[in-house]
Design a protein around this motif. Structure first.
Motif, mmCIF file in Angstrom:
data_model
loop_
_atom_site.group_PDB
_atom_site.id
_atom_site.type_symbol
_atom_site.label_atom_id
_atom_site.label_comp_id
_atom_site.label_asym_id
_atom_site.label_seq_id
_atom_site.Cartn_x
_atom_site.Cartn_y
_atom_site.Cartn_z
ATOM 1 N N GLU A 97 7.344 2.562 8.316
ATOM 2 C CA GLU A 97 6.052 2.900 8.909
ATOM 3 C C GLU A 97 5.693 4.344 8.552
ATOM 4 O OE1 GLU A 97 3.918 3.349 13.276
ATOM 5 O OE2 GLU A 97 5.889 2.401 13.147
ATOM 6 N N GLY A 98 4.446 4.543 8.169
ATOM 7 C CA GLY A 98 3.966 5.876 7.814
ATOM 8 C C GLY A 98 4.072 6.188 6.332
ATOM 9 N N GLU A 99 4.791 5.359 5.579
ATOM 10 C CA GLU A 99 4.916 5.594 4.134
ATOM 11 C C GLU A 99 3.720 5.038 3.386
ATOM 12 O OE1 GLU A 99 8.913 5.647 1.972
ATOM 13 O OE2 GLU A 99 9.219 4.118 3.513
ATOM 14 N N TRP A 100 3.418 5.646 2.259
ATOM 15 C CA TRP A 100 2.409 5.175 1.316
ATOM 16 C C TRP A 100 3.127 4.363 0.248
ATOM 17 C CZ3 TRP A 100 -2.740 5.006 0.466
ATOM 18 C CH2 TRP A 100 -3.212 4.877 -0.849
ATOM 19 N N ILE A 101 2.618 3.161 -0.031
ATOM 20 C CA ILE A 101 3.157 2.359 -1.125
ATOM 21 C C ILE A 101 2.017 2.051 -2.099
ATOM 22 C CG2 ILE A 101 5.086 1.365 0.159
ATOM 23 C CD1 ILE A 101 3.421 -1.206 0.484
ATOM 24 N N GLU A 102 2.383 1.846 -3.355
ATOM 25 C CA GLU A 102 1.399 1.514 -4.378
ATOM 26 C C GLU A 102 1.880 0.325 -5.189
ATOM 27 O OE1 GLU A 102 -0.162 6.020 -5.404
ATOM 28 O OE2 GLU A 102 0.629 4.778 -7.026
ATOM 29 N N ALA A 103 0.946 -0.552 -5.525
ATOM 30 C CA ALA A 103 1.211 -1.635 -6.466
ATOM 31 C C ALA A 103 0.732 -1.166 -7.830
ATOM 32 C CB ALA A 103 0.468 -2.895 -6.052
ATOM 33 N N HIS A 104 1.598 -1.299 -8.825
ATOM 34 C CA HIS A 104 1.290 -0.929 -10.203
ATOM 35 C C HIS A 104 1.307 -2.219 -11.032
ATOM 36 C CE1 HIS A 104 2.481 3.564 -9.848
ATOM 37 N NE2 HIS A 104 2.269 3.062 -8.640
#
Length: 143
Positions: A97-104
């Motif tokens: 929780e609170g983390e930023w994730i990205e799909a590449h």
């Protein structure tokens, strides 16, 4: 931590809010798309409602995020709406929780109406949260 207590966070620089595609995405968002020309990344702040009972990103939410990001890659490559035929997700590291994730995502093949796409789901610290592979079928109707 409950979502009501979480202050609204702006997306990372170079990202803007993804337009809603209905009730499911309204509830499970917000997600964000990269704004640079040709940049098809999708981002997400992991919120309380995205987490399982242990406090990290729920596998179902990770799958929904990956599916949406991969569909955006298909749209970007073909200009056509699509439906998911197959989605496979491998979970690698915990996203909290609170983390930023990205799909590449990367479109690996277009075979008639079938589009093959893959993505790495990357955490803000550079760790690999998941890998996703999918096949989508494009629809005849454009946009």
């Amino acid at each position: 931590m409950a979502d009501a207590a979480v202050p609204v966070r702006d997306p990372r620089p170079g990202f803007a809010a993804t337009p809603s595609r209905g009730k499911f995405t309204l509830h499970n968002g917000p997600s964000y798309r990269a704004t640079g020309e040709g940049d098809i990344r999708t981002g997400l702040w992991v919120l309380d409602r995205h987490c399982n009972g242990m406090g990290f990103l729920h596998g179902g939410m990770a799958c929904a995020f990956a599916d949406s990001a991969l569909a955006w890659a298909v749209w970007s490559a073909t200009g056509k709406m699509s439906v998911t035929i197959k989605l496979t997700v491998e979970f690698m590291e915990i996203a909290r929780e609170g983390e930023w994730i990205e799909a590449h995502p990367v479109v690996t093949a277009v075979d008639g109406e079938f589009v093959h796409v893959t993505a790495r789901i990357v955490k803000e610290d550079g760790g690999l949260a998941a890998r996703a592979d999918a096949v989508f079928r494009t629809l005849r109707r454009k946009g």
